[in-house]
Scaffold this motif. Structure first.
Motif, PDB file in Angstrom:
ATOM      1  N   ARG A 117       0.826  -1.222   0.000  1.00 27.91           N
ATOM      2  CA  ARG A 117       0.000   0.000   0.000  1.00 27.91           C
ATOM      3  C   ARG A 117       0.852   1.261   0.000  1.00 27.91           C
ATOM      4  NH1 ARG A 117      -2.788   3.853  -0.384  1.00 27.91           N
ATOM      5  NH2 ARG A 117      -5.044   4.040  -0.018  1.00 27.91           N
ATOM      6  N   VAL A 118       2.073   1.212   0.537  1.00 29.09           N
ATOM      7  CA  VAL A 118       2.932   2.394   0.546  1.00 29.09           C
ATOM      8  C   VAL A 118       3.675   2.507  -0.778  1.00 29.09           C
ATOM      9  CG1 VAL A 118       3.245   2.256   3.046  1.00 29.09           C
ATOM     10  CG2 VAL A 118       4.927   1.179   1.531  1.00 29.09           C
ATOM     11  N   GLN A 119       4.239   3.668  -1.013  1.00 27.65           N
ATOM     12  CA  GLN A 119       5.106   3.847  -2.171  1.00 27.65           C
ATOM     13  C   GLN A 119       6.247   4.798  -1.795  1.00 27.65           C
ATOM     14  OE1 GLN A 119       1.737   5.655  -4.426  1.00 27.65           O
ATOM     15  NE2 GLN A 119       3.287   7.124  -5.127  1.00 27.65           N
ATOM     16  N   TRP A 120       7.348   4.660  -2.518  1.00 23.34           N
ATOM     17  CA  TRP A 120       8.516   5.488  -2.228  1.00 23.34           C
ATOM     18  C   TRP A 120       8.367   6.853  -2.887  1.00 23.34           C
ATOM     19  CZ3 TRP A 120      12.396   5.727   1.009  1.00 23.34           C
ATOM     20  CH2 TRP A 120      13.430   6.605   0.750  1.00 23.34           C
ATOM     21  N   SER A 121       8.750   7.893  -2.136  1.00 22.36           N
ATOM     22  CA  SER A 121       8.739   9.254  -2.676  1.00 22.36           C
ATOM     23  C   SER A 121      10.145   9.823  -2.610  1.00 22.36           C
ATOM     24  CB  SER A 121       7.787  10.137  -1.852  1.00 22.36           C
ATOM     25  OG  SER A 121       7.988  11.513  -2.158  1.00 22.36           O
ATOM     26  N   ASP A 122      10.705  10.122  -3.785  1.00 23.23           N
ATOM     27  CA  ASP A 122      12.030  10.749  -3.812  1.00 23.23           C
ATOM     28  C   ASP A 122      11.971  12.133  -3.175  1.00 23.23           C
ATOM     29  OD1 ASP A 122      13.383   8.652  -4.997  1.00 23.23           O
ATOM     30  OD2 ASP A 122      12.877   9.312  -7.030  1.00 23.23           O
ATOM     31  N   ARG A 123      10.885  12.846  -3.435  1.00 22.16           N
ATOM     32  CA  ARG A 123      10.772  14.204  -2.901  1.00 22.16           C
ATOM     33  C   ARG A 123      10.744  14.205  -1.381  1.00 22.16           C
ATOM     34  NH1 ARG A 123       7.081  17.952  -1.270  1.00 22.16           N
ATOM     35  NH2 ARG A 123       5.345  16.475  -1.379  1.00 22.16           N
ATOM     36  N   ARG A 124      10.022  13.233  -0.800  1.00 23.27           N
ATOM     37  CA  ARG A 124       9.914  13.168   0.668  1.00 23.27           C
ATOM     38  C   ARG A 124      11.026  12.324   1.283  1.00 23.27           C
ATOM     39  NH1 ARG A 124       4.401  14.649   1.924  1.00 23.27           N
ATOM     40  NH2 ARG A 124       4.908  14.361   4.135  1.00 23.27           N
TER      41      ARG A 124
ATOM     42  N   TYR B 159       8.761   6.650   2.574  1.00 24.84           N
ATOM     43  CA  TYR B 159       7.571   5.940   2.093  1.00 24.84           C
ATOM     44  C   TYR B 159       6.328   6.744   2.471  1.00 24.84           C
ATOM     45  CZ  TYR B 159      10.537   1.890   1.223  1.00 24.84           C
ATOM     46  OH  TYR B 159      11.516   1.043   0.744  1.00 24.84           O
ATOM     47  N   ILE B 160       5.429   6.860   1.529  1.00 25.25           N
ATOM     48  CA  ILE B 160       4.205   7.622   1.744  1.00 25.25           C
ATOM     49  C   ILE B 160       2.993   6.729   1.483  1.00 25.25           C
ATOM     50  CG2 ILE B 160       5.280   9.834   1.188  1.00 25.25           C
ATOM     51  CD1 ILE B 160       4.013   9.625  -1.606  1.00 25.25           C
ATOM     52  N   MET B 161       1.829   7.173   1.966  1.00 26.91           N
ATOM     53  CA  MET B 161       0.595   6.448   1.740  1.00 26.91           C
ATOM     54  C   MET B 161      -0.458   7.451   1.266  1.00 26.91           C
ATOM     55  SD  MET B 161      -1.256   3.518   4.090  1.00 26.91           S
ATOM     56  CE  MET B 161       0.183   3.404   5.109  1.00 26.91           C
ATOM     57  N   LEU B 162      -0.905   7.263   0.030  1.00 23.89           N
ATOM     58  CA  LEU B 162      -1.803   8.214  -0.610  1.00 23.89           C
ATOM     59  C   LEU B 162      -3.245   7.704  -0.582  1.00 23.89           C
ATOM     60  CD1 LEU B 162       0.363   9.029  -3.771  1.00 23.89           C
ATOM     61  CD2 LEU B 162       0.411  10.149  -1.523  1.00 23.89           C
TER      62      LEU B 162
ATOM     63  N   ILE C 206       8.988   5.448   6.795  1.00 24.86           N
ATOM     64  CA  ILE C 206       7.646   5.925   6.475  1.00 24.86           C
ATOM     65  C   ILE C 206       7.471   7.344   6.997  1.00 24.86           C
ATOM     66  CG2 ILE C 206       6.501   5.080   8.581  1.00 24.86           C
ATOM     67  CD1 ILE C 206       4.164   4.193   6.672  1.00 24.86           C
ATOM     68  N   VAL C 207       6.756   8.148   6.250  1.00 27.29           N
ATOM     69  CA  VAL C 207       6.575   9.560   6.587  1.00 27.29           C
ATOM     70  C   VAL C 207       5.552   9.694   7.708  1.00 27.29           C
ATOM     71  CG1 VAL C 207       5.670  11.756   5.740  1.00 27.29           C
ATOM     72  CG2 VAL C 207       7.243  10.415   4.317  1.00 27.29           C
TER      73      VAL C 207
END
Length: 770
Positions: free
Chosen positions: A468-475, A478-481, A551-552
């Motif tokens: 369910r999470v995905q990696w964010s280069d900007r953040r 790992y983020i969850m949208l 995780i963020v």
């Protein structure tokens, strides 16, 4: 808010009959025994406004989901617990004139729910249009000893005449659900029969083919003397009855005893179910009313000895907490792993009577501390038995490799909630399932549960979070949208702090649990690895560890407050006091668009996470977040005030803690939200208990150790409660000067009081100064 229930420590009392309040009272005075429940409808015919409700545990109908357009992954149906056969009916006629409180002049009306003994009692004087006057007294209970049986004693006394009293005890399958579509009915008749003094109907639910057989046997007495039964038998479509008459002189009481049996095909073979119901009703009659009542009352008194809370100096609070405890114990007993707890229990139809995450987050703590551990264990086993369905639910949304998403709403493991922002996005429910496993083991010490059931569930939930999470280069994390947190007044948000926190915690706890089971039970560990195909495609442990570490979890750098979700701090952060009073509740007065754009919070969200993991945060962190989020919370969920009360107690905000306690405790008794008429808020009632024990009592279980830090609200002179913990039963009494611990069991216990460890020997009393 309404205030018509008389304050009493052991009774719920309504004096005087107001038809406008009748539906509310039908909810408040509901009775049940874990297998069936009954709203407080009148036995006699009533042509006024009423929500008739008889409910049988585990019996449901899959109502077709109706939406404007279909979305992939949508559930096919919404499960609803059905209004079942009316077993309480006793129509009454006086010299041919029907008794109906909608047409009679009613005086001296009293309705009482005796909480100590689990009895519903009612009495009144009715003056019929003819001028004839009768006094009626009824006593009703659903036995917690013989759980298939409901019993009624119905007494009629002519006050100003002598004449003929006609009783028509009946069974009626011609029932409707309030929330049915297009006046549908959900039962077909399988069979019916009636004889002299008895009757039975078996019904079958459409689609699901549950069978429920309902039978009665009757006795008749005049002035205390048993009368022969010479009944006129009535049998017609979905209806059976006996008609019995007796001639009563003025001031002479005619009494009908009705012994009912309600048995579903969960517990009886369909081929034998009608016979089983008839035998059960006959056996109840053989025992007799007095014996059945004594057994039932004694069982309730024993139950209270294990879970009662006493409050000195505040009758409103005392009545409220006992009412909540009563309803919790009427709803769920832990006897059957196939059953769970609906938000309305057996008191109404809203929410379909099906299971939400409320069970794990709110109800489990109540049963952990007030009942044998097997009761709470059954709630976890219920979820384990639905694990394959949870995997199928996730697969419908595109998740793979054994990832599980437990349903938001269910009765059999399938998702059956039909609002997209809940069904697809309120995924924090998965975290409630995993934390419940930890909570149970932490409290009971039953580490074997991990190997037997828990670890498989944790692996499947962790696989869900992994996907369910995905990696964010900007953040750089790992983020969850696209999620919805507990605050349902914000949908489709990114990085909900509470949801991300639960994902992080679950991934870490699963890794710890794998290591624990591998060390303690290698054979079972090997079975689980093979069964789940654990680690076959990747190093799952390494992936989970990486996500948990990165995780963020957004924090506002200016205030140090945890950010509820991305963008929340950009809102117009006006406190709820800025809302004009005429616009409460906002869900009934504002557009949904306006609500979603506002900063207002339906229920604890960030604070729900801090409550769950309170031991991980210092007081200053708790204070910052509470002071920020509490003024923004409108508490338009029944699950909200209790969490705020507990955290306010932790912070020493005594007035606020008490305010929220009283609101959650008397939510239904005082009809705070003007919705008690459609049923009680059963799952939030567990939160009321939490407000006392975890809030004012300061009870925590940390690393398997019981800790207490009681405070005494200034409105109370003292209070006491009992805790079941690792084989010990401890009574905690809080006075202005001391905390008195009494070990009522044969198990010695170490307990921390105000941070100091104390030994509490078996059958001993310990006093600690406050």
């Amino acid at each position: 808010m309404r205030d018509y229930i008389k304050k009493d420590p052991w009774n719920i009392i309504e004096e005087g009959f107001d038809p406008a309040l009748n539906r509310i009272s039908e909810s408040i005075f509901s009775i049940g025994n874990g297998k069936m429940g009954q709203r407080a409808n009148f036995e006699e015919k009533y042509s006024g406004s009423s929500l008739r409700g008889s409910y049988v545990a585990g019996v449901y109908y899959p109502d077709k989901t109706r939406v404007g357009w279909w979305k992939n992954g949508y559930p096919e149906y919404f499960a609803k617990v059905l209004n079942a056969t009316n077993w309480i009916g006793i129509n009454v006629a006086i010299d041919g004139e029907e008794l109906d409180l909608a047409t009679a002049k009613v005086s001296a009306f009293t309705r009482v729910l005796n909480m100590r003994e689990g009895l519903l009692q009612r009495q009144f004087v009715a003056t019929l249009p003819s001028g004839k006057q009768v006094q009626v007294r009824s006593t009703r209970f659903t036995s917690i000893v013989d759980a298939d049986n409901g019993v009624i004693r119905y007494e009629v006394t002519p006050l100003n005449f002598s004449g003929k009293i006609r009783f028509t005890p009946l069974i009626d399958l011609n029932v409707f659900n309030q929330d049915s579509n297009y006046d549908e009915q959900f039962w077909t008749e399988v069979s019916r029969a009636a004889g002299n003094g008895s009757a039975v109907i078996t019904g079958e639910t459409k689609k699901t083919q549950f069978h429920v057989a309902t039978a009665f046997a009757i006795e008749l007495a005049l002035a205390g003397e048993k009368q022969a039964i010479n009944a006129e038998v009535v049998t017609q479509d979905k209806f059976v009855a006996n008609v019995v008459e007796v001639n009563a002189t003025q001031d002479q009481t005619a009494t009908l005893f009705k012994y009912a049996a309600v048995i579903s095909s969960l517990y009886s073979d369909k081929a034998a179910i009608q016979s089983d119901a008839e035998k059960s009703a006959a056996a109840a009659m053989s025992k007799g009313f007095d014996t059945l009542l004594k057994e039932h009352s004694d069982a309730w008194i024993q139950k209270w000895a294990e879970c009662d809370i006493t409050i000195e100096g505040d009758v409103a609070a005392q009545q409220a907490i006992r009412f909540n405890i009563l309803q919790m114990n009427q709803t769920y007993t832990g006897e059957d792993e196939r059953l769970n707890i609906g938000p309305k229990g057996f008191t109404g139809e809203k929410y379909g009577g099906v299971t939400y995450w409320d069970t794990e987050a709110y109800c489990l703590p109540f049963y952990l501390k007030t009942a044998d551990p097997k009761v709470a264990r059954q709630l976890l086993v219920y979820r384990y038995k639905h694990l394959q369905k949870a995997i199928e639910n996730a697969a419908k949304l595109g998740f793979k490799d054994g990832a599980a998403l437990y349903p938001m709403v269910t009765i059999n493991g399938e998702e059956c909630h039909n609002e997209w922002e809940i069904t697809f996005e309120e995924i924090h429910r998965n975290g409630a399932m995993s934390f419940a496993i930890y909570n149970y083991i932490n409290h009971t010490g039953d580490t074997g549960y991990l190997a037997e059931y828990g670890l498989e569930v944790l692996i499947a939930i962790s696989r869900f979070w992994r996907q369910r999470v995905q990696w964010s280069d900007r953040r750089n994390g790992y983020i969850m949208l696209g999620v919805t947190g507990p605050n349902e007044y914000e949908n489709n948000v990114n990085n909900n702090w509470y949801t991300n926190l639960l994902a992080q915690w679950t991934l870490n706890y699963t890794r710890e649990s794998l290591a624990q089971v591998q060390a303690s039970n290698p054979a079972r560990y090997a079975e689980i690895v093979q069964k789940t195909n654990f680690g076959a495609k990747e190093d799952e442990l390494a992936a989970w560890s990486d996500i948990a570490a990165k995780i963020v979890l957004p924090v506002d750098q200016q205030t140090g407050v945890f950010i509820q979700h991305d963008g929340f701090m950009d809102k117009d952060l006006q406190p709820m006091s800025a809302i004009p009073k005429g616009e409460y509740p906002i869900h009934k007065n504002w557009s949904w668009d306006r609500i979603l754009r506002s900063c207002y919070i339906k229920q604890a969200d960030v604070l729900q996470g801090i409550y769950t993991f309170e031991a991980n945060y210092d007081k200053e962190t708790l204070r910052k977040n509470f002071d920020f989020y509490e003024p923004l919370t409108v508490h338009e969920s029944s699950l909200s005030p209790c969490i705020h009360s507990i955290l306010a107690s932790s912070l020493g905000y005594e007035d606020l803690a008490y305010k929220f306690y009283l609101r959650t405790a008397r939510l239904d008794l005082d009809d705070y939200n003007h919705d008690t008429d459609d049923g009680l808020h059963i799952t939030s009632m567990a939160g009321t208990w939490m407000s006392v024990v975890e809030g004012f009592g300061g009870v925590r279980v940390q690393q398997g150790q019981l800790r207490l830090a009681p405070a005494l609200p200034k409105q109370w002179q003292g209070y006491s409660f009992r805790i079941t913990f690792r084989g010990a039963l401890v009574k905690v009494a809080v006075t202005p000067n001391a905390v008195i611990l009494e070990n009522e069991s044969d198990t010695a216990l170490n307990v921390h009081v105000y941070g100091a460890e104390k030994n509490l020997p078996a059958r001993q009393i310990l006093s600690v100064a406050r």
